[in-house]
Motif scaffolding. Sequence first.
Motif, PDB file in Angstrom:
ATOM      1  N   GLY A  97       0.813  -1.212   0.000  1.00  0.00           N
ATOM      2  CA  GLY A  97       0.000   0.000   0.000  1.00  0.00           C
ATOM      3  C   GLY A  97       0.844   1.258   0.000  1.00  0.00           C
ATOM      4  N   THR A  98       1.947   1.244   0.753  1.00  0.00           N
ATOM      5  CA  THR A  98       2.836   2.404   0.796  1.00  0.00           C
ATOM      6  C   THR A  98       3.544   2.610  -0.535  1.00  0.00           C
ATOM      7  OG1 THR A  98       3.211   1.972   3.148  1.00  0.00           O
ATOM      8  CG2 THR A  98       4.730   3.480   2.056  1.00  0.00           C
ATOM      9  N   MET A  99       3.986   1.519  -1.162  1.00  0.00           N
ATOM     10  CA  MET A  99       4.674   1.631  -2.453  1.00  0.00           C
ATOM     11  C   MET A  99       3.747   2.189  -3.531  1.00  0.00           C
ATOM     12  SD  MET A  99       6.768  -1.979  -2.341  1.00  0.00           S
ATOM     13  CE  MET A  99       7.359  -1.835  -4.013  1.00  0.00           C
ATOM     14  N   ILE A 100       2.512   1.712  -3.559  1.00  0.00           N
ATOM     15  CA  ILE A 100       1.541   2.224  -4.531  1.00  0.00           C
ATOM     16  C   ILE A 100       1.255   3.700  -4.253  1.00  0.00           C
ATOM     17  CG2 ILE A 100      -0.846   2.029  -5.322  1.00  0.00           C
ATOM     18  CD1 ILE A 100      -0.636  -0.983  -4.798  1.00  0.00           C
ATOM     19  N   ALA A 101       1.173   4.060  -2.975  1.00  0.00           N
ATOM     20  CA  ALA A 101       0.896   5.450  -2.616  1.00  0.00           C
ATOM     21  C   ALA A 101       1.993   6.376  -3.106  1.00  0.00           C
ATOM     22  CB  ALA A 101       0.739   5.570  -1.101  1.00  0.00           C
ATOM     23  N   VAL A 102       3.248   5.960  -3.028  1.00  0.00           N
ATOM     24  CA  VAL A 102       4.360   6.803  -3.481  1.00  0.00           C
ATOM     25  C   VAL A 102       4.243   7.074  -4.976  1.00  0.00           C
ATOM     26  CG1 VAL A 102       6.862   6.892  -3.787  1.00  0.00           C
ATOM     27  CG2 VAL A 102       5.900   6.062  -1.648  1.00  0.00           C
ATOM     28  N   VAL A 103       3.871   6.049  -5.741  1.00  0.00           N
ATOM     29  CA  VAL A 103       3.742   6.204  -7.191  1.00  0.00           C
ATOM     30  C   VAL A 103       2.704   7.268  -7.540  1.00  0.00           C
ATOM     31  CG1 VAL A 103       3.093   5.032  -9.329  1.00  0.00           C
ATOM     32  CG2 VAL A 103       4.510   3.853  -7.642  1.00  0.00           C
ATOM     33  N   PHE A 104       1.575   7.262  -6.826  1.00  0.00           N
ATOM     34  CA  PHE A 104       0.514   8.227  -7.102  1.00  0.00           C
ATOM     35  C   PHE A 104       0.768   9.571  -6.408  1.00  0.00           C
ATOM     36  CE2 PHE A 104      -1.691   4.268  -8.109  1.00  0.00           C
ATOM     37  CZ  PHE A 104      -2.384   4.620  -9.263  1.00  0.00           C
ATOM     38  N   ALA A 105       1.501   9.561  -5.307  1.00  0.00           N
ATOM     39  CA  ALA A 105       1.697  10.788  -4.543  1.00  0.00           C
ATOM     40  C   ALA A 105       2.628  11.764  -5.252  1.00  0.00           C
ATOM     41  CB  ALA A 105       2.254  10.457  -3.156  1.00  0.00           C
ATOM     42  N   LEU A 106       3.613  11.276  -5.986  1.00  0.00           N
ATOM     43  CA  LEU A 106       4.568  12.164  -6.645  1.00  0.00           C
ATOM     44  C   LEU A 106       3.889  13.109  -7.652  1.00  0.00           C
ATOM     45  CD1 LEU A 106       7.904  10.242  -7.253  1.00  0.00           C
ATOM     46  CD2 LEU A 106       7.575  12.414  -6.096  1.00  0.00           C
ATOM     47  N   PRO A 107       3.105  12.600  -8.608  1.00  0.00           N
ATOM     48  CA  PRO A 107       2.443  13.549  -9.523  1.00  0.00           C
ATOM     49  C   PRO A 107       1.448  14.460  -8.814  1.00  0.00           C
ATOM     50  CG  PRO A 107       1.667  11.298  -9.895  1.00  0.00           C
ATOM     51  CD  PRO A 107       2.842  11.199  -8.996  1.00  0.00           C
ATOM     52  N   VAL A 108       0.770  13.942  -7.791  1.00  0.00           N
ATOM     53  CA  VAL A 108      -0.157  14.791  -7.041  1.00  0.00           C
ATOM     54  C   VAL A 108       0.610  15.896  -6.321  1.00  0.00           C
ATOM     55  CG1 VAL A 108      -1.828  14.827  -5.142  1.00  0.00           C
ATOM     56  CG2 VAL A 108      -1.869  12.956  -6.785  1.00  0.00           C
ATOM     57  N   ALA A 109       1.789  15.580  -5.798  1.00  0.00           N
ATOM     58  CA  ALA A 109       2.593  16.585  -5.103  1.00  0.00           C
ATOM     59  C   ALA A 109       3.031  17.695  -6.051  1.00  0.00           C
ATOM     60  CB  ALA A 109       3.816  15.925  -4.464  1.00  0.00           C
ATOM     61  N   ALA A 155      -8.349  -5.341  -0.904  1.00  0.00           N
ATOM     62  CA  ALA A 155      -9.069  -4.181  -0.376  1.00  0.00           C
ATOM     63  C   ALA A 155      -8.224  -3.437   0.654  1.00  0.00           C
ATOM     64  CB  ALA A 155     -10.394  -4.629   0.245  1.00  0.00           C
ATOM     65  N   GLY A 156      -7.481  -4.180   1.476  1.00  0.00           N
ATOM     66  CA  GLY A 156      -6.620  -3.548   2.469  1.00  0.00           C
ATOM     67  C   GLY A 156      -5.491  -2.757   1.832  1.00  0.00           C
ATOM     68  N   ILE A 157      -4.876  -3.306   0.786  1.00  0.00           N
ATOM     69  CA  ILE A 157      -3.792  -2.613   0.093  1.00  0.00           C
ATOM     70  C   ILE A 157      -4.304  -1.301  -0.511  1.00  0.00           C
ATOM     71  CG2 ILE A 157      -2.231  -2.738  -1.881  1.00  0.00           C
ATOM     72  CD1 ILE A 157      -2.043  -5.777  -1.347  1.00  0.00           C
ATOM     73  N   CYS A 158      -5.468  -1.371  -1.165  1.00  0.00           N
ATOM     74  CA  CYS A 158      -6.031  -0.162  -1.775  1.00  0.00           C
ATOM     75  C   CYS A 158      -6.407   0.871  -0.719  1.00  0.00           C
ATOM     76  CB  CYS A 158      -7.255  -0.539  -2.612  1.00  0.00           C
ATOM     77  SG  CYS A 158      -6.889  -1.547  -4.069  1.00  0.00           S
ATOM     78  N   ALA A 159      -6.910   0.405   0.431  1.00  0.00           N
ATOM     79  CA  ALA A 159      -7.284   1.328   1.496  1.00  0.00           C
ATOM     80  C   ALA A 159      -6.061   2.049   2.052  1.00  0.00           C
ATOM     81  CB  ALA A 159      -8.006   0.570   2.611  1.00  0.00           C
ATOM     82  N   VAL A 160      -4.993   1.301   2.282  1.00  0.00           N
ATOM     83  CA  VAL A 160      -3.763   1.908   2.790  1.00  0.00           C
ATOM     84  C   VAL A 160      -3.194   2.894   1.776  1.00  0.00           C
ATOM     85  CG1 VAL A 160      -1.359   1.395   3.375  1.00  0.00           C
ATOM     86  CG2 VAL A 160      -3.190   0.006   4.337  1.00  0.00           C
ATOM     87  N   ALA A 161      -3.216   2.519   0.494  1.00  0.00           N
ATOM     88  CA  ALA A 161      -2.686   3.406  -0.541  1.00  0.00           C
ATOM     89  C   ALA A 161      -3.513   4.683  -0.653  1.00  0.00           C
ATOM     90  CB  ALA A 161      -2.658   2.673  -1.883  1.00  0.00           C
ATOM     91  N   ARG A 163      -5.308   6.177   1.563  1.00  0.00           N
ATOM     92  CA  ARG A 163      -5.099   7.049   2.717  1.00  0.00           C
ATOM     93  C   ARG A 163      -3.711   7.680   2.703  1.00  0.00           C
ATOM     94  NH1 ARG A 163      -7.115  10.234   6.821  1.00  0.00           N
ATOM     95  NH2 ARG A 163      -5.920   9.970   8.736  1.00  0.00           N
ATOM     96  N   SER A 164      -2.716   6.963   2.201  1.00  0.00           N
ATOM     97  CA  SER A 164      -1.329   7.424   2.275  1.00  0.00           C
ATOM     98  C   SER A 164      -0.982   8.441   1.206  1.00  0.00           C
ATOM     99  CB  SER A 164      -0.373   6.229   2.174  1.00  0.00           C
ATOM    100  OG  SER A 164      -0.630   5.290   3.199  1.00  0.00           O
ATOM    101  N   VAL A 165      -1.716   8.448   0.094  1.00  0.00           N
ATOM    102  CA  VAL A 165      -1.395   9.362  -1.005  1.00  0.00           C
ATOM    103  C   VAL A 165      -1.415  10.812  -0.527  1.00  0.00           C
ATOM    104  CG1 VAL A 165      -2.283  10.322  -3.158  1.00  0.00           C
ATOM    105  CG2 VAL A 165      -2.075   7.855  -2.894  1.00  0.00           C
ATOM    106  N   GLY A 166      -2.476  11.192   0.180  1.00  0.00           N
ATOM    107  CA  GLY A 166      -2.589  12.574   0.632  1.00  0.00           C
ATOM    108  C   GLY A 166      -1.517  12.948   1.640  1.00  0.00           C
ATOM    109  N   PHE A 167      -1.176  12.021   2.538  1.00  0.00           N
ATOM    110  CA  PHE A 167      -0.164  12.284   3.557  1.00  0.00           C
ATOM    111  C   PHE A 167       1.202  12.526   2.916  1.00  0.00           C
ATOM    112  CE2 PHE A 167       3.122  10.982   6.505  1.00  0.00           C
ATOM    113  CZ  PHE A 167       2.736  11.546   7.702  1.00  0.00           C
ATOM    114  N   ILE A 168       1.603  11.614   2.036  1.00  0.00           N
ATOM    115  CA  ILE A 168       2.922  11.734   1.404  1.00  0.00           C
ATOM    116  C   ILE A 168       2.963  12.938   0.468  1.00  0.00           C
ATOM    117  CG2 ILE A 168       4.565  10.584  -0.123  1.00  0.00           C
ATOM    118  CD1 ILE A 168       3.556   7.914   0.957  1.00  0.00           C
ATOM    119  N   ALA A 169       1.910  13.104  -0.334  1.00  0.00           N
ATOM    120  CA  ALA A 169       1.900  14.185  -1.314  1.00  0.00           C
ATOM    121  C   ALA A 169       1.926  15.556  -0.649  1.00  0.00           C
ATOM    122  CB  ALA A 169       0.671  14.060  -2.217  1.00  0.00           C
ATOM    123  N   LYS A 170       1.268  15.709   0.487  1.00  0.00           N
ATOM    124  CA  LYS A 170       1.243  17.008   1.164  1.00  0.00           C
ATOM    125  C   LYS A 170       2.637  17.410   1.618  1.00  0.00           C
ATOM    126  CE  LYS A 170      -0.687  19.454   5.149  1.00  0.00           C
ATOM    127  NZ  LYS A 170      -0.912  20.697   4.372  1.00  0.00           N
TER     128      LYS A 170
END
Length: 278
Positions: A97-109, A155-161, A163-170
Motif C-alpha cells: 500500500g505504501t509503495m503504490i501510494a508513493v507512485v501516485f503521490a509524486l504527480p499529485v505533489a 481491499a486492504g492494500i487499496c485502502a492503505v494506498a 489514505r497514504s497518497v494525501g499524507f505523502i503528497a502534502k
Amino acid sequence: MTVHQPEPRGTPVPTRLYPDSWERYSFKERLVHWLWLGGIAFAAAWSVSALDIEWAFFADAHEQAADLIARMWPPRWSYFPRIIQPLIETLHIATLGTMIAVVFALPVAFLAARNTTLNHGTWLIGRAMLVLSRSINTVIWGLLFVAIFGPGPVAGICAVAARSVGFIAKLVAEAIEEVDAGQIEAVEASGARTFQVYAVAILPQILPVLIGTTIYRWDINVRESSVLGFVGAGGIGLLLYASINQFAWSQAIVILIAILGIVIISEALSAYVRSRIV
C-alpha cells in the motif's frame, strides 16, 4: 561650532516612560488568553453534556478492567503459530500500500505545489486530492474497497494506498515549494523540458524528504493495517475480531502482544532509516 549651554537649574525632569513594575502580558493580551480558556472550557462542557455519557458505568470500571485482564492471563501461546501468516500478510498490506501510494503521490505533489503546478485550477485540483485522501480514515477506505473488490488483502492494500497518497503528497509538495529556485533556472536555461527539470533540478532536492516521509508513513501503515481485518480487508485484524467476538481473551492477548512487537520493530526500523537519511 555650536556650544551647548547647560540647562538652568530648576528645569523639570521629564516623566518616565517605563512602568513601575514589569508585566509579561498586557491587559488586552490577558483578556484574550482568558477568553480563549473560557471558550475551550465551554466547548468541553458542551461536548460532554451532548454525549449523554452514562456516568454510572465509571463506578465499577476498574473492576471490569481487572476481570478482563484476569480472563486474558495467562496467554494461550499455543495459538501463536496460527497468527504468523496473518502477521506477514499485514506487513505485506502495509508495504504494498505504501509503495503504490508513493507512485501516485509524486504527480499529485507536483500538481499541488505552487511552483510546479500549471495554473490555479490545477493547484486546486491537487489540493482537493490531498484533502480527499486525508479526510477519510483508513477503515472507511477499507469498507469502500471491500464493497468493490470483496473481502481480502486487495481491499486492504487499496485502502492503505488511498489514505497514504494525501499524507505523502502534502509533505512532498511543501518540500517542492521550498527547493532552490536557482537550480531550476539553471536547468531551464540549458533548454531542458518540464519533465527533465522535475527529474534533474527538483527531484534530487526533495529525495531525502520523500524517502523519510515514505518510511514514516510505512510505519503508520503497519499499525493501521492491523485493524483492517475488522472490516474484512485482510491481515491480523480478522483473527483479533474473531477472538473478541468469541470472548477468547487468552487468544486476543497473544494477538495484541504480536501486534505490539511488530509495531515496535517497525518503529525502530523507521527511526533508524530516517536517522541515516538525515
